[in-house]
Design an enzyme around this catalytic site. Structure first.
Site, mmCIF file in Angstrom:
data_model
loop_
_atom_site.group_PDB
_atom_site.id
_atom_site.type_symbol
_atom_site.label_atom_id
_atom_site.label_comp_id
_atom_site.label_asym_id
_atom_site.label_seq_id
_atom_site.Cartn_x
_atom_site.Cartn_y
_atom_site.Cartn_z
ATOM 1 N N ASP A 1 9.736 -12.206 10.341
ATOM 2 C CA ASP A 1 8.841 -11.681 11.349
ATOM 3 C C ASP A 1 7.361 -11.605 10.832
ATOM 4 O O ASP A 1 6.510 -11.239 11.527
ATOM 5 C CB ASP A 1 9.233 -10.361 11.960
ATOM 6 C CG ASP A 1 8.283 -10.103 13.172
ATOM 7 O OD1 ASP A 1 8.182 -10.807 14.097
ATOM 8 O OD2 ASP A 1 7.932 -9.067 13.116
ATOM 9 N N GLU B 1 -0.248 -14.644 6.728
ATOM 10 C CA GLU B 1 -0.199 -14.466 8.293
ATOM 11 C C GLU B 1 -1.686 -13.749 8.805
ATOM 12 O O GLU B 1 -2.041 -14.233 9.818
ATOM 13 C CB GLU B 1 0.748 -13.434 8.831
ATOM 14 C CG GLU B 1 0.662 -11.916 8.546
ATOM 15 C CD GLU B 1 1.662 -11.048 9.145
ATOM 16 O OE1 GLU B 1 2.884 -11.210 8.715
ATOM 17 O OE2 GLU B 1 1.237 -10.162 9.744
ATOM 18 N N HIS C 1 5.182 -11.903 13.877
ATOM 19 C CA HIS C 1 4.824 -10.481 13.713
ATOM 20 C C HIS C 1 5.059 -9.584 15.213
ATOM 21 O O HIS C 1 4.173 -8.923 15.330
ATOM 22 C CB HIS C 1 3.510 -9.930 12.924
ATOM 23 C CG HIS C 1 3.414 -8.735 12.461
ATOM 24 N ND1 HIS C 1 2.713 -8.483 11.132
ATOM 25 C CD2 HIS C 1 4.043 -7.712 12.655
ATOM 26 C CE1 HIS C 1 2.997 -7.236 10.681
ATOM 27 N NE2 HIS C 1 3.820 -6.691 11.731
HETATM 28 P P1 NAD Z 1 9.722 4.188 5.975
HETATM 29 O O1 NAD Z 1 8.584 4.911 5.229
HETATM 30 O O2 NAD Z 1 10.444 5.189 6.893
HETATM 31 O O3 NAD Z 1 10.813 3.604 4.949
HETATM 32 C C1 NAD Z 1 10.379 2.853 3.957
HETATM 33 C C2 NAD Z 1 11.438 2.808 2.862
HETATM 34 O O4 NAD Z 1 11.215 2.150 1.815
HETATM 35 C C3 NAD Z 1 11.264 4.424 2.186
HETATM 36 O O5 NAD Z 1 12.752 5.046 2.230
HETATM 37 C C4 NAD Z 1 10.961 4.123 0.822
HETATM 38 O O6 NAD Z 1 11.517 4.988 -0.226
HETATM 39 C C5 NAD Z 1 11.636 2.816 0.639
HETATM 40 N N1 NAD Z 1 10.857 2.019 -0.571
HETATM 41 C C6 NAD Z 1 9.781 2.220 -1.158
HETATM 42 N N2 NAD Z 1 9.597 1.255 -2.308
HETATM 43 C C7 NAD Z 1 10.706 0.774 -2.320
HETATM 44 C C8 NAD Z 1 11.385 -0.340 -3.122
HETATM 45 N N3 NAD Z 1 10.576 -0.741 -4.306
HETATM 46 N N4 NAD Z 1 12.537 -0.707 -3.010
HETATM 47 C C9 NAD Z 1 13.191 -0.213 -1.896
HETATM 48 N N5 NAD Z 1 12.906 0.472 -1.073
HETATM 49 C C10 NAD Z 1 11.550 0.982 -1.358
HETATM 50 O O7 NAD Z 1 9.054 3.051 6.774
HETATM 51 P P2 NAD Z 1 9.735 2.354 8.056
HETATM 52 O O8 NAD Z 1 9.266 2.883 9.326
HETATM 53 O O9 NAD Z 1 11.192 2.127 7.942
HETATM 54 O O10 NAD Z 1 9.067 0.922 7.990
HETATM 55 C C11 NAD Z 1 9.279 0.202 6.807
HETATM 56 C C12 NAD Z 1 8.115 -1.015 7.102
HETATM 57 O O11 NAD Z 1 8.516 -1.710 8.088
HETATM 58 C C13 NAD Z 1 6.896 -0.831 6.950
HETATM 59 O O12 NAD Z 1 6.360 -0.252 5.678
HETATM 60 C C14 NAD Z 1 6.177 -1.874 7.670
HETATM 61 O O13 NAD Z 1 5.566 -2.575 6.484
HETATM 62 C C15 NAD Z 1 7.309 -2.592 8.200
HETATM 63 N N6 NAD Z 1 6.962 -2.499 9.716
HETATM 64 C C16 NAD Z 1 6.849 -3.741 10.272
HETATM 65 C C17 NAD Z 1 6.821 -4.096 11.617
HETATM 66 C C18 NAD Z 1 6.896 -5.373 12.254
HETATM 67 O O14 NAD Z 1 6.535 -5.439 13.446
HETATM 68 N N7 NAD Z 1 7.262 -6.379 11.779
HETATM 69 C C19 NAD Z 1 6.652 -2.752 12.382
HETATM 70 C C20 NAD Z 1 6.683 -1.532 11.592
HETATM 71 C C21 NAD Z 1 6.687 -1.573 10.320
#
Ligand code: NAD
Length: 335
Positions: free
Chosen positions: A256, A261, A293
């Site tokens: 996504d 992008e 996205h």
């Molecule tokens: P979150 O903060 O709840 O969770 C992120 C997790 O990643 C945390 O538990 C953290 O400890 C872990 N993490 C950090 N470094 C890491 C590593 N090296 N290896 C493994 N895990 C690691 O965030 P979330 O709400 O779950 O969102 C996650 C990501 O999704 C966001 O940072 C964003 O980039 C992406 N996102 C994408 C969209 C989309 O439309 N595609 C929308 C929202 C968020």
């Protein structure tokens, strides 16, 4: 307060207007960048989306225009130089949580569409070709699903996979007690790659996670494994992903997000000469499915994003401390 909305889209404008209360909103569909920064003059706050550029020079220009507050309509903040914003005394707040279901469910949609060859099936049906020989998938039930990042979205995706009857394993430097309660087994990063039939990325983009999935990691994955990335494009090394698909080692990729992008997604390029050969190549593979996205794009998520954005602004207006403030907090080094 006067809030200038960059990258406004038809879907978030009504939600922001509904949530705005007494705040005065002005909108542009254009992205924030050095060439558009002056559009916000006269406002005290701006709100940005992931495609906006809030690098140091742009922040300098925003600051000079009188902007004090930056409200991100996203969880991710890799597009903002937080350290520089702090040094200028600007406050930046994000929407740390909105329907994690929106992204997790989209990851599932991508996985099912890829695995059960829904796109190919529709193309054949368009031609009135009802043979199903090329449409074989596999059961997710009983397969091993590896989650990289068991935060809000990763855990939601994990729950859905458990519902399918998959075995879920995970890597995250920080254990999530809820994942432990669900008996999701934490393994080393390498073990998750080696054991999983499906790997889904849910970590933020930081200096540590940039190109987390590159050539060696792709080689470590099981032959025919499926990689899902709804996190951030640059968590995966695109060149290496292309090689892994070309070699036939990787079973498929569901994306996504895409490393390059910015400037491509969210805009109409249908009349342009297509310069991005990596994107064209990726799209040409039958076992790569890309969406632009859109994982967050549900009515529920958009409403929550707008409400939290305005709640953050309310805090600043009322001189209260904002619980979603990113500046001055200790951060993972932003990329
Ligand atoms: P979150 O903060 O709840 O969770 C992120 C997790 O990643 C945390 O538990 C953290 O400890 C872990 N993490 C950090 N470094 C890491 C590593 N090296 N290896 C493994 N895990 C690691 O965030 P979330 O709400 O779950 O969102 C996650 C990501 O999704 C966001 O940072 C964003 O980039 C992406 N996102 C994408 C969209 C989309 O439309 N595609 C929308 C929202 C968020």
């Amino acid at each position: 307060m006067k809030l200038f909305v960059f990258s406004a889209r038809s879907f978030d404008k009504p939600a922001l207007e509904l949530a705005a209360g007494k705040h005065e909103l002005a909108f542009t569909e254009r992205r924030l960048g050095i060439e558009t920064v002056r559009m916000a003059e006269g406002s005290q706050a701006v709100t940005l989306f992931t495609s906006d550029d809030a690098s140091a020079p742009v922040l300098d220009a925003l600051h000079a225009s009188g902007i004090k507050y930056i409200l991100l309509r996203s969880v991710g903040h890799d597009h903002v130089d937080l350290e520089h914003a702090s040094s200028l005394g600007m406050s930046v707040a994000n929407v740390p949580q909105y329907s994690p279901n929106s992204v997790a469910e989209h990851a599932v949609a991508l996985l099912l569409a890829m695995n059960r060859k829904l796109m190919l099936g529709q193309q054949l049906m368009d031609k009135w070709d009802f043979r199903i020989d090329s449409l074989q998938g596999f059961d997710i039930h009983g397969k091993t699903v590896g989650i990289i990042g068991t935060g809000k979205i990763g855990l939601t995706f994990a729950r859905i996979m458990l519902g399918f009857g998959a075995k879920v394993i995970a890597f995250d430097p920080q254990l999530n007690p809820e994942a432990v309660r669900l008996e999701i087994k934490y393994e080393s990063f390498d073990e998750v790659l080696k054991q999983s039939d499906i790997i889904s990325l849910h970590c933020p983009l930081t200096t540590t996670t940039r190109h987390l999935i590159s050539g060696p990691q792709l080689k470590m994955m099981k032959p025919n494994a499926i990689l899902i990335n709804t996190s951030r494009g640059a968590v995966v090394n695109t060149n290496d992903l292309i090689s892994a698909i070309e070699s036939g080692h990787l079973g498929g990729a569901c994306l996504d997000v895409y490393e390059y992008e910015k400037g491509l997604f969210f805009d109409d390029h249908s009349g342009d000469i297509q310069h991005d050969t990596k994107f064209t190549l990726l799209r040409s593979f039958k076992n790569v499915l890309i969406t632009g996205h859109q994982a967050f794009l549900t009515t529920d998520a958009i409403t929550e994003i707008a409400q939290t954005t305005i709640a953050n602004l309310d805090c600043y207006q009322n001189g209260l401390s904002c619980k979603n403030e990113l500046t001055r907090k200790k951060q993972l080094t932003p990329f």
